[in-house]
Scaffold this motif. Structure first.
Motif, PDB file in Angstrom:
ATOM      1  N   TYR A 184       3.885  12.925  11.206  1.00 49.08           N
ATOM      2  CA  TYR A 184       3.752  11.473  11.430  1.00 49.08           C
ATOM      3  C   TYR A 184       4.410  10.679  10.290  1.00 49.08           C
ATOM      4  CZ  TYR A 184       1.466   6.900  11.319  1.00 49.08           C
ATOM      5  OH  TYR A 184       1.228   5.566  11.238  1.00 49.08           O
ATOM      6  N   GLY A 190       6.338  -3.282  12.307  1.00 48.65           N
ATOM      7  CA  GLY A 190       6.094  -2.241  11.315  1.00 48.65           C
ATOM      8  C   GLY A 190       5.972  -2.874   9.941  1.00 48.65           C
ATOM      9  N   VAL A 191       5.271  -2.196   9.016  1.00 47.94           N
ATOM     10  CA  VAL A 191       5.029  -2.799   7.703  1.00 47.94           C
ATOM     11  C   VAL A 191       6.278  -2.916   6.836  1.00 47.94           C
ATOM     12  CG1 VAL A 191       2.575  -2.319   7.404  1.00 47.94           C
ATOM     13  CG2 VAL A 191       4.242  -0.571   6.825  1.00 47.94           C
ATOM     14  N   CYS A 227       7.603   8.034  10.448  1.00 44.15           N
ATOM     15  CA  CYS A 227       7.564   6.660   9.935  1.00 44.15           C
ATOM     16  C   CYS A 227       8.723   6.406   8.965  1.00 44.15           C
ATOM     17  CB  CYS A 227       6.260   6.398   9.179  1.00 44.15           C
ATOM     18  SG  CYS A 227       4.821   6.272  10.231  1.00 44.15           S
ATOM     19  N   TYR A 234       0.827  -1.212   0.000  1.00 43.36           N
ATOM     20  CA  TYR A 234       0.000   0.000   0.000  1.00 43.36           C
ATOM     21  C   TYR A 234       0.863   1.263   0.000  1.00 43.36           C
ATOM     22  CZ  TYR A 234       0.701   1.022   4.960  1.00 43.36           C
ATOM     23  OH  TYR A 234       1.249   1.365   6.151  1.00 43.36           O
ATOM     24  N   ILE A 235       2.144   1.119   0.394  1.00 44.82           N
ATOM     25  CA  ILE A 235       3.100   2.196   0.136  1.00 44.82           C
ATOM     26  C   ILE A 235       4.044   1.635  -0.936  1.00 44.82           C
ATOM     27  CG2 ILE A 235       4.969   3.609   1.088  1.00 44.82           C
ATOM     28  CD1 ILE A 235       3.652   3.358   3.812  1.00 44.82           C
ATOM     29  N   LYS A 244       5.814   4.153  16.583  1.00 46.26           N
ATOM     30  CA  LYS A 244       4.660   4.495  17.427  1.00 46.26           C
ATOM     31  C   LYS A 244       4.984   4.468  18.918  1.00 46.26           C
ATOM     32  CE  LYS A 244       1.308   3.408  13.835  1.00 46.26           C
ATOM     33  NZ  LYS A 244       0.511   2.384  13.178  1.00 46.26           N
ATOM     34  N   TYR A 275      -0.553  -5.418  15.828  1.00 42.52           N
ATOM     35  CA  TYR A 275      -1.759  -5.346  14.992  1.00 42.52           C
ATOM     36  C   TYR A 275      -2.818  -6.314  15.528  1.00 42.52           C
ATOM     37  CZ  TYR A 275       1.721  -3.201  11.875  1.00 42.52           C
ATOM     38  OH  TYR A 275       2.707  -2.434  11.352  1.00 42.52           O
ATOM     39  N   ASN A 296      -5.086   7.590   6.293  1.00 45.99           N
ATOM     40  CA  ASN A 296      -4.608   8.358   7.447  1.00 45.99           C
ATOM     41  C   ASN A 296      -5.247   9.749   7.499  1.00 45.99           C
ATOM     42  OD1 ASN A 296      -3.040   6.400   8.674  1.00 45.99           O
ATOM     43  ND2 ASN A 296      -1.295   6.794   7.298  1.00 45.99           N
ATOM     44  N   PHE A 322      -4.932  -2.078  12.014  1.00 48.90           N
ATOM     45  CA  PHE A 322      -4.140  -0.932  12.478  1.00 48.90           C
ATOM     46  C   PHE A 322      -4.630   0.413  11.954  1.00 48.90           C
ATOM     47  CE2 PHE A 322      -1.433   0.289   8.833  1.00 48.90           C
ATOM     48  CZ  PHE A 322      -1.705  -0.750   7.962  1.00 48.90           C
ATOM     49  N   GLU A 343       4.541   7.575   0.916  1.00 51.34           N
ATOM     50  CA  GLU A 343       3.483   7.439   1.915  1.00 51.34           C
ATOM     51  C   GLU A 343       2.528   8.637   1.879  1.00 51.34           C
ATOM     52  OE1 GLU A 343       4.439   6.219   5.842  1.00 51.34           O
ATOM     53  OE2 GLU A 343       2.322   6.378   6.380  1.00 51.34           O
ATOM     54  N   ASN A 354      -2.684   3.390  14.057  1.00 50.39           N
ATOM     55  CA  ASN A 354      -2.450   4.634  13.318  1.00 50.39           C
ATOM     56  C   ASN A 354      -3.094   5.856  13.959  1.00 50.39           C
ATOM     57  OD1 ASN A 354      -1.137   3.028  11.548  1.00 50.39           O
ATOM     58  ND2 ASN A 354      -2.022   3.992   9.728  1.00 50.39           N
ATOM     59  N   GLN A 376       8.627   2.752  10.171  1.00 47.50           N
ATOM     60  CA  GLN A 376       7.171   2.590  10.067  1.00 47.50           C
ATOM     61  C   GLN A 376       6.535   2.558  11.460  1.00 47.50           C
ATOM     62  OE1 GLN A 376       5.575   3.092   7.406  1.00 47.50           O
ATOM     63  NE2 GLN A 376       7.381   3.238   6.124  1.00 47.50           N
ATOM     64  N   SER A 377       5.722   1.542  11.711  1.00 52.55           N
ATOM     65  CA  SER A 377       4.969   1.550  12.968  1.00 52.55           C
ATOM     66  C   SER A 377       5.829   1.376  14.214  1.00 52.55           C
ATOM     67  CB  SER A 377       3.916   0.456  12.952  1.00 52.55           C
ATOM     68  OG  SER A 377       2.723   0.992  12.446  1.00 52.55           O
TER      69      SER A 377
HETATM   70  N1  GLU Z   1       3.379   4.518   7.765  1.00 55.42           N
HETATM   71  C1  GLU Z   1       2.457   3.525   8.004  1.00 55.42           C
HETATM   72  C2  GLU Z   1       1.013   4.023   7.972  1.00 55.42           C
HETATM   73  O1  GLU Z   1       0.596   4.810   8.739  1.00 55.42           O
HETATM   74  C3  GLU Z   1       2.734   2.822   9.275  1.00 55.42           C
HETATM   75  C4  GLU Z   1       2.054   1.562   9.190  1.00 55.42           C
HETATM   76  C5  GLU Z   1       2.675   0.450   9.901  1.00 55.42           C
HETATM   77  O2  GLU Z   1       3.889   0.226   9.933  1.00 55.42           O
HETATM   78  O3  GLU Z   1       1.855  -0.277  10.467  1.00 55.42           O
HETATM   79  O4  GLU Z   1       0.276   3.631   7.103  1.00 55.42           O
END
Ligand code: GLU
Length: 675
Positions: free
Chosen positions: A318, A387-388, A322, A139-140, A181, A370, A292, A210, A285, A227, A177-178
């Motif tokens: 944000y 993280g993704v 990431c 998705y990215i 968080k 997740y 988001n 997530f 992203e 997120n 990535q996540s």
């Molecule tokens: N940058 C990602 C997002 O917000 C983080 C997602 C992830 O690693 O779960 O979509």
């Protein structure tokens, strides 16, 4: 190593500590002595390096990096050579970390047998590497890697004492990535306190994916690790800075300073190496961030953001966070800092308050993985965040942190290999937070040294039997010790209970044996003696009869029973004595050195008054005999049967050792005469 580290190293080289070396005290001398294998007042630098390497502490970025460079300076000259160090030179260079050094030399680091542990982790790594299941995130677009990048696999770990090991692609950079968080949450907590932060974000697992478009019953994001919650925490980070910026003449914009601040915190958490940043991932992203944005509008509509938060700005911040890049080695240090209550194990710097870390780990335990968080808590039982990009950072509180990096993900967005590694790890070691630490499980406990495990499992039981402590025996049985266990002389609980006239214990073991076929009533010790021989030789006819009636057989009798007070054995801590004797019998010089550094007396003796020298002589451990003699072991010690180490060497045909012991004796006599 990276370029940054190399330059650090070379500047370190030129920094020699000025001034005359200061005096070495008794505690330091004991440590020094343990390293001084020849007992000539000098230690070899190569031995020092080997000890640090074995402990996982020889890395240039670790606490001893500087010391090793300093000690190695003379060797840089024409030809590298092994340097001999006096106590003064040695401590001059290492004293800045004297307490850690003491624990290294005493084998009291959190993972004492680190080399063995890291080898086993290496085996797990190799097993997991075979798994090529899963797909990279798509998705990215920038995260949707092709082979060979998609098949990368890195693993690194760092203990709370700074012991490090790394495997595979551990230096490959990836976007956090996540895994940013928990860090964003910690920074928000540090800036505003938990009360304020949790006015904007909850503590509950969401039970949904997530990036689910959903808020809690109170119209807040469920927790900081999904997120919505991370976007919320990002809106809180740096707010104070923005307030101050209005009055500040600082020409740099506050947004730049806010991001600098985040990168600085990552740097401190990772032990000093600066993260990188991926502009392509950031842009990618940002271009694909509909979800988001939707989340942020949704939260704005519910009035969840702090006053004055600018939605656009918060989201961009944000996405920037990431897109920070670390590698597995750095991330494992971040995890270790969390494991260590917020103090970085490599630098000793307090980066986060203990309360901050406690809160963060609580949420990582329940919400970090997740939709798999509940199952992960069940199967693995450790605070973690994935993280993704394929990273998972895992914390074993008060022990170590580790990070796996492997981009192929499962359907829930977790790294396939990362999850498999975690599951294998807790199957092999008792790291699940609800694992029982009494020893009643088949899992290994890397927090305890080999020698200590043997001593606990075997000698505690035998000692309890020799003292007639039936309660302790029953407890030990419940926690995995066995009545069958025999020591380095094949002595068992029943031998000692019989020798010491403990009828109650003998009766208990007889009853036990009637139900458990593995418990023998006639086990033979090193000399062929059974418990009946012990009972008779020590005048316990009633016990001999009891055993005989239960079907026990007699073995070989030994002549020459010595009265209890013979022999020069020193009183020591019983458990430590057993460790030293085990180490002597197996030729484990590393362990012997450690116990000497702990001040365990060399002439310490067990329940049969056997000493380390007896066992080293009986087992033909020539190096150990030589080492023990050089450090003052008494060659004339007599055990329960009046036997000396020399008798042992002769009886077992170890002529070289016998000669060593004889010359040791002559030297002793000469020294005594001279005195
Ligand atoms: N940058 C990602 C997002 O917000 C983080 C997602 C992830 O690693 O779960 O979509």
């Amino acid at each position: 190593m990276t370029a940054v580290e190399t330059t650090q190293r070379s500047t370190r080289k030129s920094r020699r500590r000025p001034g005359k070396p200061s005096a070495v005290d008794a505690r330091e001398r004991r440590l020094f002595k343990s390293l001084d294998l020849d007992n000539d007042g000098l230690v070899h630098l190569s031995d020092v390096e080997a000890v640090l390497k074995e402990a996982g502490l020889a890395g240039p970025e670790g606490k001893f990096g500087e010391s090793l460079v300093e000690l190695n300076e003379p060797a840089a000259e024409p030809e590298p050579q092994d340097i001999s160090l006096s106590p003064e030179t040695f401590f001059q260079a290492t004293r800045r970390h004297i307490l850690l050094l003491e624990r290294v030399l005493q084998g009291r680091l959190v993972v004492p047998d680190f080399a063995e542990f890291s080898n086993r982790i290496g085996d797990l790594f190799d097993e997991v590497k075979e798994n090529r299941d899963g797909e990279t995130a798509d998705y990215i677009p920038q995260l949707d890697l092709a082979e060979p990048e998609a098949d990368r696999f890195g693993l690194a770990l760092c203990t709370i004492d700074g012991q490090q090991a790394a495997y595979g692609d551990s230096e490959t950079f990836f976007t956090v990535q996540s895994t940013c968080k928990p860090v964003q949450y910690c920074l928000a907590l540090e800036e505003h306190g938990a009360e304020v932060v949790h006015r904007h974000v909850g503590h509950e697992p969401s039970g949904a994916s997530f990036n689910e478009l959903a808020l809690s019953k109170t119209n807040l994001p469920h927790n900081p690790l999904i997120n919505a919650g991370a976007i919320m925490c990002s809106s809180l980070v740096g707010l104070t800075m923005r307030g101050a910026a209005a009055e500040s003449p600082d020409p740099r914009g506050w947004k730049g300073r806010r991001f600098d601040y985040v990168v600085d915190r990552w740097t401190a958490l990772a032990g000093g190496e600066r993260p990188r940043f991926s502009t392509p991932v950031y842009l990618s992203e940002r271009e694909t961030a509909d979800r988001n944005y939707a989340l942020a509008y949704f939260m704005r509509e519910s009035g969840a953001f702090p006053e004055g938060a600018d939605l656009e700005d918060v989201l961009e911040f944000y996405f920037q966070c990431c897109s920070v890049e670390l590698n597995a080695e750095m991330m494992s240090v971040v995890a270790a800092t969390l494991a260590n209550g917020g103090i970085c194990p490599l630098t000793g710097e307090r980066v986060l308050a203990t309360e901050t870390v406690q809160r963060c780990l609580s949420l990582m335990s329940t919400c970090g993985m997740y939709d798999y968080s509940g199952e992960f808590a069940f199967h693995v039982g450790l605070p973690a965040k994935s993280g993704v990009s394929g990273a998972i950072m895992v914390v074993i509180p008060n022990v170590m942190g580790f990070c796996t990096y492997s981009p192929r993900l499962d359907a829930l967005g977790n790294s396939v290999r990362g999850i498999e590694f975690c599951r294998r790890l807790v199957a092999a070691f008792n790291f699940h937070q609800f694992d029982n630490l009494t020893g009643a499980s088949a899992k290994a406990d890397p927090r305890i040294s080999r020698a200590e495990q043997q001593a606990r499992r075997v000698n505690e039981m035998i000692w309890a039997a020799s003292k007639g402590d039936l309660g302790a025996i029953q407890e030990l049985l419940l926690t995995g010790s066995s009545l069958v266990s025999a020591d380095y002389d094949l002595r068992t609980p029943l031998h000692l209970a019989a020798a010491e006239g403990r009828s109650e214990v003998v009766r208990f073991i007889i009853a036990h044996a009637s139900q458990d076929a593995t418990v023998s009533l006639s086990p033979r010790d090193r000399w062929g003696g059974t418990p009946i021989n012990d009972a008779r030789a020590n005048g316990h006819a009633d016990i001999a009869t009891m055993l005989k009636e239960a079907g026990a057989k007699a073995g070989r009798n030994r002549a020459g029973l010595a009265p209890a007070e013979t022999g020069g054995a020193e009183a020591g801590e019983a458990g430590k004595a057993a460790e030293l004797i085990w180490a002597a019998s197996t030729g484990d010089l590393t362990e012997i050195r450690r116990l000497i550094a702990q001040g365990v007396p060399l002439n310490t003796a067990d329940y049969d008054r056997r000493t380390p020298l007896h066992l080293a002589a009986a087992e033909g451990q020539a190096d150990v005999v030589a080492y023990l003699l050089r450090h003052g072991a008494d060659a004339d010690c007599r055990d329960r049967w009046s036997t000396t180490p020399l008798d042992e060497a002769r009886r077992n045909g170890h002529d070289g050792i016998a000669a060593l012991l004889e010359s040791g004796r002559e030297e002793d006599a000469a020294q005594k005469a001279a005195a």
